[in-house]
Write a protein that holds these residues in place. Structure first.
Motif, PDB file in Angstrom:
ATOM      1  N   THR A 241       1.001  -1.164   0.055  1.00  0.00           N
ATOM      2  CA  THR A 241      -0.051   0.000  -0.109  1.00  0.00           C
ATOM      3  C   THR A 241       0.803   1.194  -0.081  1.00  0.00           C
ATOM      4  O   THR A 241       1.715   1.243   0.739  1.00  0.00           O
ATOM      5  CB  THR A 241      -0.802   0.057   1.288  1.00  0.00           C
ATOM      6  OG1 THR A 241      -1.372  -1.058   1.681  1.00  0.00           O
ATOM      7  CG2 THR A 241      -2.146   1.171   1.247  1.00  0.00           C
TER       8      THR A 241
ATOM      9  N   ARG B  92      -8.995   5.287  -6.119  1.00  0.00           N
ATOM     10  CA  ARG B  92      -8.485   4.060  -5.572  1.00  0.00           C
ATOM     11  C   ARG B  92      -7.862   4.009  -4.128  1.00  0.00           C
ATOM     12  O   ARG B  92      -6.984   3.492  -3.868  1.00  0.00           O
ATOM     13  CB  ARG B  92      -7.405   3.371  -6.578  1.00  0.00           C
ATOM     14  CG  ARG B  92      -8.154   2.997  -8.123  1.00  0.00           C
ATOM     15  CD  ARG B  92      -6.892   2.503  -8.834  1.00  0.00           C
ATOM     16  NE  ARG B  92      -6.314   1.157  -8.196  1.00  0.00           N
ATOM     17  CZ  ARG B  92      -6.821   0.149  -8.250  1.00  0.00           C
ATOM     18  NH1 ARG B  92      -7.942  -0.154  -8.990  1.00  0.00           N
ATOM     19  NH2 ARG B  92      -6.067  -0.991  -7.671  1.00  0.00           N
TER      20      ARG B  92
ATOM     21  N   ARG C 163     -11.690   8.104  -2.334  1.00  0.00           N
ATOM     22  CA  ARG C 163     -12.126   6.599  -2.585  1.00  0.00           C
ATOM     23  C   ARG C 163     -12.083   6.312  -4.124  1.00  0.00           C
ATOM     24  O   ARG C 163     -11.644   5.194  -4.699  1.00  0.00           O
ATOM     25  CB  ARG C 163     -13.453   6.214  -1.923  1.00  0.00           C
ATOM     26  CG  ARG C 163     -13.359   6.487  -0.463  1.00  0.00           C
ATOM     27  CD  ARG C 163     -14.005   5.284   0.320  1.00  0.00           C
ATOM     28  NE  ARG C 163     -13.422   5.365   1.928  1.00  0.00           N
ATOM     29  CZ  ARG C 163     -14.461   5.970   2.544  1.00  0.00           C
ATOM     30  NH1 ARG C 163     -15.517   6.540   2.252  1.00  0.00           N
ATOM     31  NH2 ARG C 163     -14.063   5.966   3.715  1.00  0.00           N
ATOM     32  N   ASP C 164     -12.584   7.084  -4.773  1.00  0.00           N
ATOM     33  CA  ASP C 164     -12.648   6.879  -6.315  1.00  0.00           C
ATOM     34  C   ASP C 164     -11.606   6.837  -6.956  1.00  0.00           C
ATOM     35  O   ASP C 164     -11.493   6.323  -7.907  1.00  0.00           O
ATOM     36  CB  ASP C 164     -13.803   8.060  -6.776  1.00  0.00           C
ATOM     37  CG  ASP C 164     -13.827   7.957  -8.424  1.00  0.00           C
ATOM     38  OD1 ASP C 164     -14.571   7.109  -8.669  1.00  0.00           O
ATOM     39  OD2 ASP C 164     -13.152   8.723  -9.155  1.00  0.00           O
TER      40      ASP C 164
ATOM     41  N   GLN D 119      -2.177   9.144 -10.219  1.00  0.00           N
ATOM     42  CA  GLN D 119      -1.552   8.235 -11.194  1.00  0.00           C
ATOM     43  C   GLN D 119      -0.191   8.849 -11.486  1.00  0.00           C
ATOM     44  O   GLN D 119       0.738   7.961 -11.361  1.00  0.00           O
ATOM     45  CB  GLN D 119      -2.450   8.373 -12.656  1.00  0.00           C
ATOM     46  CG  GLN D 119      -3.296   7.191 -12.821  1.00  0.00           C
ATOM     47  CD  GLN D 119      -4.113   7.425 -13.985  1.00  0.00           C
ATOM     48  OE1 GLN D 119      -4.147   8.574 -14.716  1.00  0.00           O
ATOM     49  NE2 GLN D 119      -5.315   6.740 -13.878  1.00  0.00           N
TER      50      GLN D 119
ATOM     51  N   ARG E 259      -7.674  11.772  -9.313  1.00  0.00           N
ATOM     52  CA  ARG E 259      -7.029  10.453  -9.941  1.00  0.00           C
ATOM     53  C   ARG E 259      -6.014  10.635 -10.866  1.00  0.00           C
ATOM     54  O   ARG E 259      -4.981  10.050 -10.734  1.00  0.00           O
ATOM     55  CB  ARG E 259      -8.346   9.971 -10.635  1.00  0.00           C
ATOM     56  CG  ARG E 259      -8.470   8.304 -10.917  1.00  0.00           C
ATOM     57  CD  ARG E 259      -9.338   7.823 -11.675  1.00  0.00           C
ATOM     58  NE  ARG E 259     -10.606   8.536 -11.446  1.00  0.00           N
ATOM     59  CZ  ARG E 259     -11.737   8.443 -12.079  1.00  0.00           C
ATOM     60  NH1 ARG E 259     -11.645   8.300 -13.397  1.00  0.00           N
ATOM     61  NH2 ARG E 259     -13.005   8.840 -11.660  1.00  0.00           N
TER      62      ARG E 259
ATOM     63  N   GLY F 233      -7.770   3.253  -0.711  1.00  0.00           N
ATOM     64  CA  GLY F 233      -8.307   1.974   0.301  1.00  0.00           C
ATOM     65  C   GLY F 233      -8.772   2.623   1.401  1.00  0.00           C
ATOM     66  O   GLY F 233      -9.720   2.246   2.270  1.00  0.00           O
TER      67      GLY F 233
ATOM     68  N   ARG G  71      -1.858   1.774  -7.248  1.00  0.00           N
ATOM     69  CA  ARG G  71      -2.205   0.863  -6.236  1.00  0.00           C
ATOM     70  C   ARG G  71      -3.267   1.367  -5.524  1.00  0.00           C
ATOM     71  O   ARG G  71      -3.439   2.448  -5.353  1.00  0.00           O
ATOM     72  CB  ARG G  71      -0.825   0.584  -5.365  1.00  0.00           C
ATOM     73  CG  ARG G  71      -0.026  -0.443  -6.240  1.00  0.00           C
ATOM     74  CD  ARG G  71       1.268  -0.550  -5.748  1.00  0.00           C
ATOM     75  NE  ARG G  71       2.147   0.652  -5.863  1.00  0.00           N
ATOM     76  CZ  ARG G  71       3.448   0.752  -5.702  1.00  0.00           C
ATOM     77  NH1 ARG G  71       4.194  -0.296  -4.693  1.00  0.00           N
ATOM     78  NH2 ARG G  71       4.066   2.007  -5.558  1.00  0.00           N
ATOM     79  N   ARG G  72      -3.780   0.511  -4.509  1.00  0.00           N
ATOM     80  CA  ARG G  72      -4.545   1.005  -3.568  1.00  0.00           C
ATOM     81  C   ARG G  72      -3.779   1.731  -2.391  1.00  0.00           C
ATOM     82  O   ARG G  72      -2.687   1.346  -2.160  1.00  0.00           O
ATOM     83  CB  ARG G  72      -5.493  -0.057  -2.982  1.00  0.00           C
ATOM     84  CG  ARG G  72      -6.471  -0.947  -3.749  1.00  0.00           C
ATOM     85  CD  ARG G  72      -7.221  -1.549  -3.180  1.00  0.00           C
ATOM     86  NE  ARG G  72      -8.490  -0.900  -2.601  1.00  0.00           N
ATOM     87  CZ  ARG G  72      -9.357  -0.163  -2.955  1.00  0.00           C
ATOM     88  NH1 ARG G  72      -9.403  -0.118  -4.296  1.00  0.00           N
ATOM     89  NH2 ARG G  72     -10.496   0.326  -2.486  1.00  0.00           N
TER      90      ARG G  72
END
Ligand code: ADP
Ligand code: MG
Length: 356
Positions: A9, A127, A124-125, A91, A87, A129, A99-100
């Motif tokens: 993680t 990714r 959360r959207d 990335q 996001r 966790g 990865r989460r």
């Protein structure tokens, strides 16, 4: 098991600011520092570019592209676009292997339960966790080097783009916190208004920001590198271009109302504090962070208006991300400092909203 989960993680601290987003990774420091801007294809909704690449387009974007700064007022203004922005940044931070992750995200003290939920959902959207939210004032204080266990009260003033956050912290918690919109963007807006009224020309927000950074000062007698700058504006009467010299004294006049609002708000927070807190602040003074701390003479101005010592960390722009990163490294402190998961909004009581 703990070692393994740490291996798979990513732990990241995110300062999702109105103007700049920073991401901090343990052992690496700040791994991303970019404007909170995203360029979107109008018709397909596709992300064309994010961060500095997107900001380059602002004000000159092709007709089929829209540049958004989705975190306008200090919190999420446009949920879908904020999701895309976050996001994209994650990335970039993760490289090509998404990865989460466990994210620690700073939010302004004034964020409502609905706004906090929007930040959690956006993370959360993207990714994440696990998402922990932190009051930005608290994060800025630890980023500036304050001790988590210190039971004495400290006053932290973070002048960002969309909001100025004023927080009193003690023993790793928030005693009181206030946000106001008198901050960097309001200063830019004040410069634009001044130029429009005095010179009858219209200028873009990036030109106004440049004037503020090049010529702005928070008190008289601050030496600026140049006394005037030439800008080209758009004449109000006929829409044609007009070059005009803008003086440092003019920018100072334009900024004054915003600066006095900030001073007055900090003074009110000090006046409203309990006597023990007032006594602590008398000795500990003010910690000044955020991009606004870089305005020439800002700390001297607050020092003069409040009769309190004002200290600024070496890099006031990274304080929130660094502080969130420091807390992330200590799970026990993080769970004490993080904002607890909100109950559904309709169940929120006044008390809960006031005390988070
Ligand atoms: P946020 O947390 O809202 O993203 P930041 O703390 O990153 O905001 O600060 C961004 C603000 O700081 C912007 O309004 C920017 O114009 C301002 N800023 C950055 N550098 C300077 C400077 N040298 N003088 C005055 N303002 C500055
Ligand atoms: Mg900030």
């Amino acid at each position: 098991m703990k070692i393994l989960s740490g291996f798979f993680t990513d732990e990241l601290a995110v300062d999702l600011g109105t103007v700049n987003t920073l991401i901090y990774a343990p052992n690496q420091g700040i791994i991303l520092n970019e404007p909170s801007a995203v360029a979107i294809q109008k018709y397909t909704g596709e992300v064309v570019s994010i961060g500095s690449q997107a900001l380059k387009l602002l004000g000159r974007e092709p007709h089929d592209i829209e540049v958004h700064r989705p975190i306008r007022g200090g919190t999420i203004d446009n949920f879908e676009i904020t999701q895309k922005l976050l996001r994209g940044f994650l990335q970039k931070a993760h490289g090509s292997h998404p990865r989460r992750s466990h994210l620690v995200v700073g939010v302004p003290g004034s964020a409502t339960p609905v706004e906090r939920k929007a930040v959690r959902d956006a993370a959360r959207d993207a990714r994440a966790g696990r998402v922990d939210l932190l009051d930005e004032g608290l994060a800025a204080a630890f980023g500036a080097g304050l001790d988590f266990e210190d039971e004495h009260a400290h006053l932290v003033v973070d002048i960002g783009g969309g909001t100025t956050n004023i927080a009193i912290i003690a023993s790793g918690g928030i005693v009181n916190s206030v946000s106001l919109q008198a901050a960097g963007n309001a200063m830019d807006e004040a410069v634009r208004d001044y130029v429009r009224v005095k010179h009858s020309i219209q200028i873009g927000e990036r030109t106004a920001e440049r004037l503020k950074i090049e010529l702005g000062a928070a008190c008289d007698g601050e030496g600026v590198p140049c006394e005037k700058t030439e800008i080209v504006g758009k004449q109000l009467i006929n829409g044609s271009a007009l070059p005009v010299d803008i003086g440092a004294d003019e920018v100072r006049v334009a900024l004054e109302p915003v600066l006095s609002q900030i001073s007055a708000a900090v003074r009110r927070v000090v006046e409203d504090a309990k006597p023990e807190v007032t006594a602590d602040i008398y000795y500990s003074g003010v910690v000044l962070t955020g991009g606004g701390a870089l305005l020439r003479g800002m700390s001297e101005r607050l020092q003069h208006d409040l009769s309190l010592h004002v200290a600024t960390p070496d890099d006031p722009l990274t304080a929130v991300a660094m502080g969130a990163g420091r807390l992330m490294a200590d799970p026990e402190k993080l769970s004490r400092a993080s904002i607890r998961q909100d109950s559904p909004v309709w169940e929120d009581t006044e008390k809960l909203v006031a005390n988070w």
